[in-house]
Enzyme design. Structure first.
Site, PDB file in Angstrom:
ATOM      1  N   LYS A 169      11.522   0.017 -13.169  1.00  0.00           N
ATOM      2  CA  LYS A 169      11.050   0.524 -14.610  1.00  0.00           C
ATOM      3  C   LYS A 169      11.496   1.807 -14.709  1.00  0.00           C
ATOM      4  O   LYS A 169      11.923   2.347 -15.783  1.00  0.00           O
ATOM      5  CB  LYS A 169       9.453   0.252 -14.275  1.00  0.00           C
ATOM      6  CG  LYS A 169       8.980   0.462 -15.626  1.00  0.00           C
ATOM      7  CD  LYS A 169       7.513  -0.076 -15.493  1.00  0.00           C
ATOM      8  CE  LYS A 169       6.551   0.638 -16.621  1.00  0.00           C
ATOM      9  NZ  LYS A 169       5.381   0.393 -16.575  1.00  0.00           N
ATOM     10  N   GLU A 198      13.216   5.143  -3.121  1.00  0.00           N
ATOM     11  CA  GLU A 198      13.867   4.053  -2.346  1.00  0.00           C
ATOM     12  C   GLU A 198      14.883   3.389  -3.171  1.00  0.00           C
ATOM     13  O   GLU A 198      16.202   2.958  -2.654  1.00  0.00           O
ATOM     14  CB  GLU A 198      12.854   3.087  -1.999  1.00  0.00           C
ATOM     15  CG  GLU A 198      11.607   3.370  -1.073  1.00  0.00           C
ATOM     16  CD  GLU A 198      10.445   4.118  -1.892  1.00  0.00           C
ATOM     17  OE1 GLU A 198      10.598   4.689  -2.728  1.00  0.00           O
ATOM     18  OE2 GLU A 198       9.514   4.358  -1.117  1.00  0.00           O
ATOM     19  N   GLY A 217       4.291  -2.826 -13.237  1.00  0.00           N
ATOM     20  CA  GLY A 217       5.373  -3.501 -12.151  1.00  0.00           C
ATOM     21  C   GLY A 217       4.858  -4.481 -11.429  1.00  0.00           C
ATOM     22  O   GLY A 217       5.799  -5.652 -11.364  1.00  0.00           O
ATOM     23  N   ARG A 218       3.619  -4.799 -11.093  1.00  0.00           N
ATOM     24  CA  ARG A 218       3.142  -6.072 -10.523  1.00  0.00           C
ATOM     25  C   ARG A 218       2.989  -7.264 -11.416  1.00  0.00           C
ATOM     26  O   ARG A 218       2.710  -8.360 -10.925  1.00  0.00           O
ATOM     27  CB  ARG A 218       2.025  -5.671  -9.318  1.00  0.00           C
ATOM     28  CG  ARG A 218       0.736  -5.282 -10.445  1.00  0.00           C
ATOM     29  CD  ARG A 218      -0.088  -4.494  -9.581  1.00  0.00           C
ATOM     30  NE  ARG A 218      -1.155  -3.774 -10.029  1.00  0.00           N
ATOM     31  CZ  ARG A 218      -1.188  -2.560 -10.531  1.00  0.00           C
ATOM     32  NH1 ARG A 218      -0.228  -1.825 -10.283  1.00  0.00           N
ATOM     33  NH2 ARG A 218      -2.226  -1.832 -11.064  1.00  0.00           N
ATOM     34  N   GLU A 278      -3.402  -3.789  -5.298  1.00  0.00           N
ATOM     35  CA  GLU A 278      -3.100  -2.648  -6.149  1.00  0.00           C
ATOM     36  C   GLU A 278      -3.739  -2.669  -7.362  1.00  0.00           C
ATOM     37  O   GLU A 278      -4.090  -1.457  -7.904  1.00  0.00           O
ATOM     38  CB  GLU A 278      -1.510  -2.571  -6.735  1.00  0.00           C
ATOM     39  CG  GLU A 278      -0.697  -1.231  -6.530  1.00  0.00           C
ATOM     40  CD  GLU A 278       0.707  -1.355  -6.749  1.00  0.00           C
ATOM     41  OE1 GLU A 278       1.251  -0.530  -5.682  1.00  0.00           O
ATOM     42  OE2 GLU A 278       1.188  -1.869  -7.666  1.00  0.00           O
ATOM     43  N   HIS A 280      -1.374 -22.264  13.755  1.00  0.00           N
ATOM     44  CA  HIS A 280      -1.069 -22.190  15.249  1.00  0.00           C
ATOM     45  C   HIS A 280      -1.157 -20.612  15.633  1.00  0.00           C
ATOM     46  O   HIS A 280      -0.724 -20.077  16.660  1.00  0.00           O
ATOM     47  CB  HIS A 280       0.255 -22.676  15.566  1.00  0.00           C
ATOM     48  CG  HIS A 280       0.504 -24.125  15.295  1.00  0.00           C
ATOM     49  ND1 HIS A 280       0.112 -25.010  16.550  1.00  0.00           N
ATOM     50  CD2 HIS A 280       0.508 -24.835  14.357  1.00  0.00           C
ATOM     51  CE1 HIS A 280       0.086 -26.325  15.955  1.00  0.00           C
ATOM     52  NE2 HIS A 280       0.424 -26.077  14.729  1.00  0.00           N
ATOM     53  N   LYS A 316       4.080   9.263  -2.251  1.00  0.00           N
ATOM     54  CA  LYS A 316       5.334   9.888  -2.840  1.00  0.00           C
ATOM     55  C   LYS A 316       5.499  11.345  -2.982  1.00  0.00           C
ATOM     56  O   LYS A 316       6.488  11.942  -2.723  1.00  0.00           O
ATOM     57  CB  LYS A 316       5.314   9.168  -4.582  1.00  0.00           C
ATOM     58  CG  LYS A 316       5.763   7.759  -4.595  1.00  0.00           C
ATOM     59  CD  LYS A 316       6.006   7.345  -5.790  1.00  0.00           C
ATOM     60  CE  LYS A 316       5.789   5.752  -6.082  1.00  0.00           C
ATOM     61  NZ  LYS A 316       6.053   5.603  -7.556  1.00  0.00           N
TER      62      LYS A 316
HETATM   63  C1  G6Q Z   1       3.303  -1.894  -9.456  1.00  0.00           C
HETATM   64  C2  G6Q Z   1       3.770  -0.402  -8.990  1.00  0.00           C
HETATM   65  C3  G6Q Z   1       4.868  -0.345  -8.074  1.00  0.00           C
HETATM   66  C4  G6Q Z   1       6.239  -0.347  -9.044  1.00  0.00           C
HETATM   67  C5  G6Q Z   1       7.077   0.293  -7.781  1.00  0.00           C
HETATM   68  C6  G6Q Z   1       8.611   0.122  -8.433  1.00  0.00           C
HETATM   69  O1  G6Q Z   1       2.633  -2.257 -10.302  1.00  0.00           O
HETATM   70  O2  G6Q Z   1       3.770   0.247 -10.366  1.00  0.00           O
HETATM   71  O3  G6Q Z   1       4.848  -1.593  -7.214  1.00  0.00           O
HETATM   72  O4  G6Q Z   1       6.619  -1.825  -9.207  1.00  0.00           O
HETATM   73  O5  G6Q Z   1       6.940   1.563  -7.297  1.00  0.00           O
HETATM   74  O6  G6Q Z   1       8.768   1.200  -9.548  1.00  0.00           O
HETATM   75  P1  G6Q Z   1       9.908   1.135 -10.372  1.00  0.00           P
HETATM   76  O7  G6Q Z   1      10.220  -0.209 -10.892  1.00  0.00           O
HETATM   77  O8  G6Q Z   1       9.853   2.068 -11.471  1.00  0.00           O
HETATM   78  O9  G6Q Z   1      11.064   1.510  -9.529  1.00  0.00           O
END
Ligand code: G6Q
Length: 553
Positions: free
Chosen positions: A213, A219, A278-279, A364, A395, A515
């Site tokens: 996003k 990462e 994001g989620r 989250e 199990h 971060k």
């Molecule tokens: C979700 C969070 C988080 C996000 C990641 C990736 O709700 O905001 O999991 O999706 O940190 O972020 P980017 O898509 O910006 O790389």
């Protein structure tokens, strides 16, 4: 910051909450055995059916009065108004002053969803159509790599919300995927992830989907740069020539500037909007890998499944509203029984990443200890969600659910029809769903154990107290549509919980600290000269040991 839900009544002061507290004292001693004995039709009565989803919540530790009070709590907490506010594009993510409109991602073109004075549905479909065009070209082989070879590998690079949903959806819908395409998902900044996921891939036939996003995530950007180097080296591209990137990289992002800076043509960028968290983004362009796997029609069915649940959540009376009840049950166990976890146990191998993906959504969203007025809460919020596909968990950890000291509400998810009808497997699998929920609810008494001829000294070890609450989802078949429905149910359950707890379910400040700290430590690990370390004595020592191991004094 927007004035957050000004004037809401703190949870413990809401009349229904107080009545629930008294009610809990009266009913917490009731067993599911008693409840079923008192009402032989309970198993049919406390169940809801929505399209192909049958939701049996009769094995929950609730009476009709509990449900009435929970619904009253939802009403007093303004759930209906909050639902309207979300669908109406209000900035309900108050700490980031953002609207929360993932429901618009799955709205059909016939609907209007307003955001700050304009309808967002046309732009959603514009992106979907572009994604569809690209997916068709890639799946048909019309889109080729730099050397003219057909793309046969798709590697999604993303993390968190830009990874978990897509991985889960790919695994869940593998049956519907184009099998001559290989899909891989790289998320961890550990180089092992990239190396292992690409070691058998031919760069000439590999497409990277960089899903981020923000397009700034450490990462993802690190993995994306490694992917670019891997591609250029693998194709034997001369130093300085980055022309192969155009055919081997596409981006999914809200940040066109950063995408362009990376070297990806924004023609090959699929956008979304800051009103998609994001989620909550697997049904936005972040789902591009899903669409490449199952095709635009399949992706459309996934969205239609989500949308059906959106409509159910928006319009069904709360007592008949599956996600609202799911959320209220979680509140019941968290705040009255003191439960701290919630198990999600899908009985379908394709859903092997469903619990992992689902963890992010509630944890989250509702892993918060401050309510909308900025004050510390004096009640429990988001429980730990976890699980494994059945029957594997039986199990290993089910022992603790059956005979441990914790109350762990569990969702069992089973299917009437399997996608792989092999021998007796599906009957055996499904028998386990029913047997487990029955055993968890009713257990085995000492008398029953004795009647089996067990000697007295062993009886206590073989008693199952039962009374462990479960819901059972019995779904027709795993399809893109029903997968969308299942995820949608959990999304709205989490929303319901957040409304009752008066937290902002759509921010994630807790993710930020790590971060920021990492950015500070990176140069301290890498600098030529010994850094002036000003951390605590533990962190300073760890950093020095690591530097020494790398030969940096
Ligand atoms: C979700 C969070 C988080 C996000 C990641 C990736 O709700 O905001 O999991 O999706 O940190 O972020 P980017 O898509 O910006 O790389």
């Amino acid at each position: 910051m927007n004035s957050p839900a000004a004037g809401f009544t703190p949870l413990r002061d809401r009349p229904a909450y107080r009545r629930l507290a008294e009610h809990f004292d009266n009913v917490s001693g009731l067993s599911l055995r008693e409840l079923f004995d008192q009402d032989p039709a309970r198993g049919q009565r406390l169940a809801l059916e929505f399209e192909d989803i049958y939701f049996d919540y009769s094995k929950q530790r609730v009476t009709d009065e509990t449900l009435d009070l929970l619904v009253a709590l939802a009403e007093e907490s303004g759930l209906s108004a909050r639902i309207s506010a979300m669908f109406g594009g209000e900035h309900i993510n108050v700490t980031e002053d953002r609207a929360v409109l993932h429901v618009a991602l799955r709205a059909p073109t016939s609907e209007v969803i307003d955001f700050d004075g304009h309808d967002v549905v046309p732009e959603v479909h514009e992106v979907l159509n572009r994604m569809g065009g690209f997916a068709d070209r890639l799946r048909s082989g019309e889109w080729t790599g730099h050397t003219g070879q057909r793309i046969s590998n798709v590697v999604n690079i993303g993390i968190g919300g830009s990874d978990l949903g897509p991985v889960m959806a790919y695994e869940a819908l593998k049956h519907y995927s184009q099998r001559d395409l290989t899909f891989r998902f790289v998320s961890n900044v550990d180089g092992t992830d990239f190396v292992e996921k690409t070691r058998d891939l031919d760069p000439a036939q590999t497409l990277f989907v960089i899903s981020s996003k923000t397009f700034t995530t450490l990462e993802t950007m690190t993995n994306a740069r490694t992917a670019r180097d891997w591609l250029l080296a693998g194709l034997g591209t001369p130093e300085g020539d980055v022309s192969p990137v155009a055919k081997h990289f596409v981006a999914v992002s809200t940040n066109a500037e950063k995408v362009s800076e990376f070297g990806i043509d924004t023609e090959n960028m699929f956008g979304f909007w800051d009103w998609v968290g994001g989620r909550y983004s697997m049904d936005s362009a972040i789902g591009l890998s899903t669409m490449l796997a199952i095709g635009p029609d399949g992706f459309g069915q996934l969205l239609a499944g989500f949308h059906s649940v959106d409509e159910h959540f928006r319009t069904a009376a709360l007592r008949q509203n599956i996600p609202a009840l799911m959320g209220l049950l979680t509140v019941w166990y968290t705040d009255f029984f003191g439960s701290q976890t919630q198990a999600v146990l899908p009985y379908d191998q394709y859903l092997n990443r469903f619990p992992a993906s689902l963890q992010q959504l509630p944890m989250e969203s509702n892993g918060k200890s401050v309510s909308l007025d900025g004050k510390r809460v004096d009640y429990g919020t988001g429980p730990v969600y976890w699980g494994e596909p059945g029957t594997n968990g039986q199990h290993s950890f089910y022992q603790l659910i059956h005979q441990g000291t914790l109350t762990i509400p569990a969702d069992f998810i089973g299917f009437l029809h399997t996608l792989n009808p092999v021998g007796q497997h599906h009957d055996l699998l499904t028998a386990n769903v029913f047997a487990q929920t029955e055993a968890l609810a009713f257990g085995k008494t000492a008398d029953q154990v004795r009647a089996e001829g067990v000697e007295d000294s062993l009886v206590p070890f073989k008693v199952f107290e039962g009374n462990h609450p479960t819901s059972t989802f019995l779904v027709g078949q795993l399809t893109p549509y029903t997968l969308g429905q299942l995820v949608g149910l959990y999304e709205h359950s989490v929303f319901t919980q957040g409304v009752i707890w008066s937290v902002d379910s759509f921010d994630q400040w807790g993710v930020e600290l790590g971060k920021v700290l990492a950015q500070r430590v990176i140069p301290e690990l890498q600098s030529e000269q010994p850094p002036a370390l000003a951390h605590d004595s533990s962190t300073n020592t760890l950093i020095r040991r690591y530097r020494a191991a790398q030969g940096r004094s």
